[in-house]
Design an enzyme around this catalytic site. Structure first.
Site, PDB file in Angstrom:
ATOM      1  N   SER A  29       0.875  -1.179   0.000  1.00  0.00           N
ATOM      2  CA  SER A  29       0.000   0.000   0.000  1.00  0.00           C
ATOM      3  C   SER A  29       0.905   1.220   0.000  1.00  0.00           C
ATOM      4  O   SER A  29       1.756   1.378   0.879  1.00  0.00           O
ATOM      5  CB  SER A  29      -0.874  -0.004   1.253  1.00  0.00           C
ATOM      6  OG  SER A  29      -1.295   1.317   1.531  1.00  0.00           O
TER       7      SER A  29
ATOM      8  N   HIS B 146      -1.716  -2.037  -4.139  1.00  0.00           N
ATOM      9  CA  HIS B 146      -2.973  -1.778  -3.426  1.00  0.00           C
ATOM     10  C   HIS B 146      -3.083  -0.260  -3.298  1.00  0.00           C
ATOM     11  O   HIS B 146      -2.275   0.374  -2.618  1.00  0.00           O
ATOM     12  CB  HIS B 146      -2.906  -2.458  -2.058  1.00  0.00           C
ATOM     13  CG  HIS B 146      -4.092  -2.212  -1.180  1.00  0.00           C
ATOM     14  ND1 HIS B 146      -5.213  -3.002  -1.211  1.00  0.00           N
ATOM     15  CD2 HIS B 146      -4.317  -1.273  -0.226  1.00  0.00           C
ATOM     16  CE1 HIS B 146      -6.083  -2.563  -0.327  1.00  0.00           C
ATOM     17  NE2 HIS B 146      -5.572  -1.507   0.292  1.00  0.00           N
TER      18      HIS B 146
ATOM     19  N   ASP C 137      -5.100   3.037  -2.205  1.00  0.00           N
ATOM     20  CA  ASP C 137      -6.119   3.425  -1.226  1.00  0.00           C
ATOM     21  C   ASP C 137      -6.788   4.739  -1.605  1.00  0.00           C
ATOM     22  O   ASP C 137      -6.175   5.803  -1.526  1.00  0.00           O
ATOM     23  CB  ASP C 137      -5.466   3.572   0.154  1.00  0.00           C
ATOM     24  CG  ASP C 137      -5.050   2.233   0.730  1.00  0.00           C
ATOM     25  OD1 ASP C 137      -5.933   1.377   0.937  1.00  0.00           O
ATOM     26  OD2 ASP C 137      -3.843   2.038   0.961  1.00  0.00           O
TER      27      ASP C 137
ATOM     28  N   MET D 257      -9.593   7.434  -0.679  1.00  0.00           N
ATOM     29  CA  MET D 257     -10.391   7.895   0.476  1.00  0.00           C
ATOM     30  C   MET D 257     -11.044   9.223   0.126  1.00  0.00           C
ATOM     31  O   MET D 257     -10.401  10.085  -0.485  1.00  0.00           O
ATOM     32  CB  MET D 257      -9.505   8.087   1.703  1.00  0.00           C
ATOM     33  CG  MET D 257      -8.706   6.859   2.072  1.00  0.00           C
ATOM     34  SD  MET D 257      -7.847   7.114   3.632  1.00  0.00           S
ATOM     35  CE  MET D 257      -6.788   5.666   3.680  1.00  0.00           C
TER      36      MET D 257
ATOM     37  N   HIS E 294      -8.667   0.073  -3.471  1.00  0.00           N
ATOM     38  CA  HIS E 294      -9.392  -0.033  -2.204  1.00  0.00           C
ATOM     39  C   HIS E 294     -10.223   1.234  -2.040  1.00  0.00           C
ATOM     40  O   HIS E 294      -9.705   2.284  -1.628  1.00  0.00           O
ATOM     41  CB  HIS E 294      -8.405  -0.229  -1.049  1.00  0.00           C
ATOM     42  CG  HIS E 294      -9.078  -0.405   0.266  1.00  0.00           C
ATOM     43  ND1 HIS E 294      -8.394  -0.408   1.460  1.00  0.00           N
ATOM     44  CD2 HIS E 294     -10.387  -0.600   0.599  1.00  0.00           C
ATOM     45  CE1 HIS E 294      -9.251  -0.582   2.453  1.00  0.00           C
ATOM     46  NE2 HIS E 294     -10.464  -0.686   1.954  1.00  0.00           N
TER      47      HIS E 294
ATOM     48  N   MET F 113     -12.357   3.402  -0.293  1.00  0.00           N
ATOM     49  CA  MET F 113     -12.918   3.804   1.006  1.00  0.00           C
ATOM     50  C   MET F 113     -13.723   5.079   0.791  1.00  0.00           C
ATOM     51  O   MET F 113     -13.323   6.183   1.196  1.00  0.00           O
ATOM     52  CB  MET F 113     -11.778   4.003   2.017  1.00  0.00           C
ATOM     53  CG  MET F 113     -11.162   2.676   2.444  1.00  0.00           C
ATOM     54  SD  MET F 113      -9.575   2.875   3.275  1.00  0.00           S
ATOM     55  CE  MET F 113      -8.491   2.949   1.869  1.00  0.00           C
TER      56      MET F 113
ATOM     57  N   MET G 230     -10.692  -6.152   6.779  1.00  0.00           N
ATOM     58  CA  MET G 230      -9.868  -5.069   7.334  1.00  0.00           C
ATOM     59  C   MET G 230      -9.377  -5.462   8.725  1.00  0.00           C
ATOM     60  O   MET G 230     -10.157  -5.917   9.570  1.00  0.00           O
ATOM     61  CB  MET G 230     -10.673  -3.768   7.437  1.00  0.00           C
ATOM     62  CG  MET G 230     -10.982  -3.088   6.108  1.00  0.00           C
ATOM     63  SD  MET G 230      -9.519  -2.660   5.143  1.00  0.00           S
ATOM     64  CE  MET G 230      -8.655  -1.504   6.226  1.00  0.00           C
TER      65      MET G 230
ATOM     66  N   ASP H 180      -5.679  -6.283   5.402  1.00  0.00           N
ATOM     67  CA  ASP H 180      -5.160  -4.924   5.202  1.00  0.00           C
ATOM     68  C   ASP H 180      -5.197  -4.170   6.524  1.00  0.00           C
ATOM     69  O   ASP H 180      -6.268  -3.972   7.100  1.00  0.00           O
ATOM     70  CB  ASP H 180      -6.043  -4.217   4.146  1.00  0.00           C
ATOM     71  CG  ASP H 180      -5.613  -2.782   3.874  1.00  0.00           C
ATOM     72  OD1 ASP H 180      -4.507  -2.398   4.284  1.00  0.00           O
ATOM     73  OD2 ASP H 180      -6.392  -2.066   3.217  1.00  0.00           O
TER      74      ASP H 180
END
Ligand code: DX5
Ligand code: ZN
Length: 228
Positions: free
Chosen positions: A10, A35, A37, A39, A70, A72, A141, A175
């Protein structure tokens, strides 16, 4: 048993001013996938980047690297098409963020991406269960999503174990707080896709960390196959 051990750094805790070269550094050190992320400051109390950055990364890195997004974000439905166009390979959304997981799974597939389904620590694995037959990967998670560098929640391992028992060939990702100190628990429970942020990014020798994480998983997979 069709799954293999894969390590996905990540890049959240990397030097974001050098995102492209940080990704290349990880791939050169043996990362199996990246990966990424995403957000939105709403689903989680932090903001990172969106599809424009992913598009630039894809151009910079070429078609080879596998991008696990991912997501979020609230309303994950709205980013399926832009992420597919930007070059994402897998769209991992949170079960908590949608009221119609079935429609979203279908849309992700129709847009040519693999489907990942994530659950936060407070969500039971039984809630994910009904979708497990329709997805490529389940993400358990092991921290509250939002920030890198948090403490691994070992009490999430029964979820991984349950999924591995119920769905022997499913890709299962963990993760949050995963590194050399916590990988054994994850591997024993049955995880095969390992996200590692700070432990890999902040190491002086990321290649060794990635190799160690993969070797522990490979051994656990072999042991499980012998035990059957
Ligand atoms: C947290 C992110 C993780 C994070 C992992 O919300 O989803 O991917 O970057 O970082 P570490 O391994 O440092 O917990
Ligand atoms: Zn993540």
């Amino acid at each position: 048993m069709s799954y293999t051990a894969k390590i996905g750094p990540s890049i959240l805790n990397s030097n974001l001013a050098c995102l492209g070269s940080e990704c290349i550094r990880m791939l050169d050190c043996g990362a199996d996938y990246l990966h990424l992320d995403v957000m939105d400051g709403h689903f989680v109390p932090n903001i990172t980047f969106g599809h424009p950055v992913v598009e630039c990364l894809r151009k910079h890195l070429g078609q080879g690297p596998f991008f696990d997004m991912h997501m979020m974000v609230s309303r994950p439905e709205q980013w399926v098409k832009p992420m597919a166009a930007a070059g994402a390979n897998q769209y991992t959304f949170h079960l908590e963020a949608t009221v119609n997981a079935g429609a979203l799974i279908k849309d992700i597939r129709e847009n040519g991406m693999k489907v990942g389904l994530a659950i936060k620590p407070g969500t039971t694995v039984e809630e994910l269960g009904p979708w497990a037959g329709q997805i490529d990967m389940a993400l358990v998670m092991t921290v509250e999503p939002g920030f890198g560098g948090q403490k691994f929640m070992e009490d999430m391992m029964p979820k991984v174990n349950w999924l591995r028992t119920q769905f022997p060939s499913l890709d299962i990702e963990v993760d949050g707080g995963v590194g050399p100190d916590t990988i054994h628990k994850c591997a024993e429970a049955g995880a095969n896709m390992i996200v590692s942020g700070s432990a890999v990014m902040k190491s002086d020798d990321p290649r060794s960390v990635i190799n160690l994480l993969r070797n522990v998983c490979v051994e656990a997979i072999q042991k499980r196959s012998l035990d059957r």
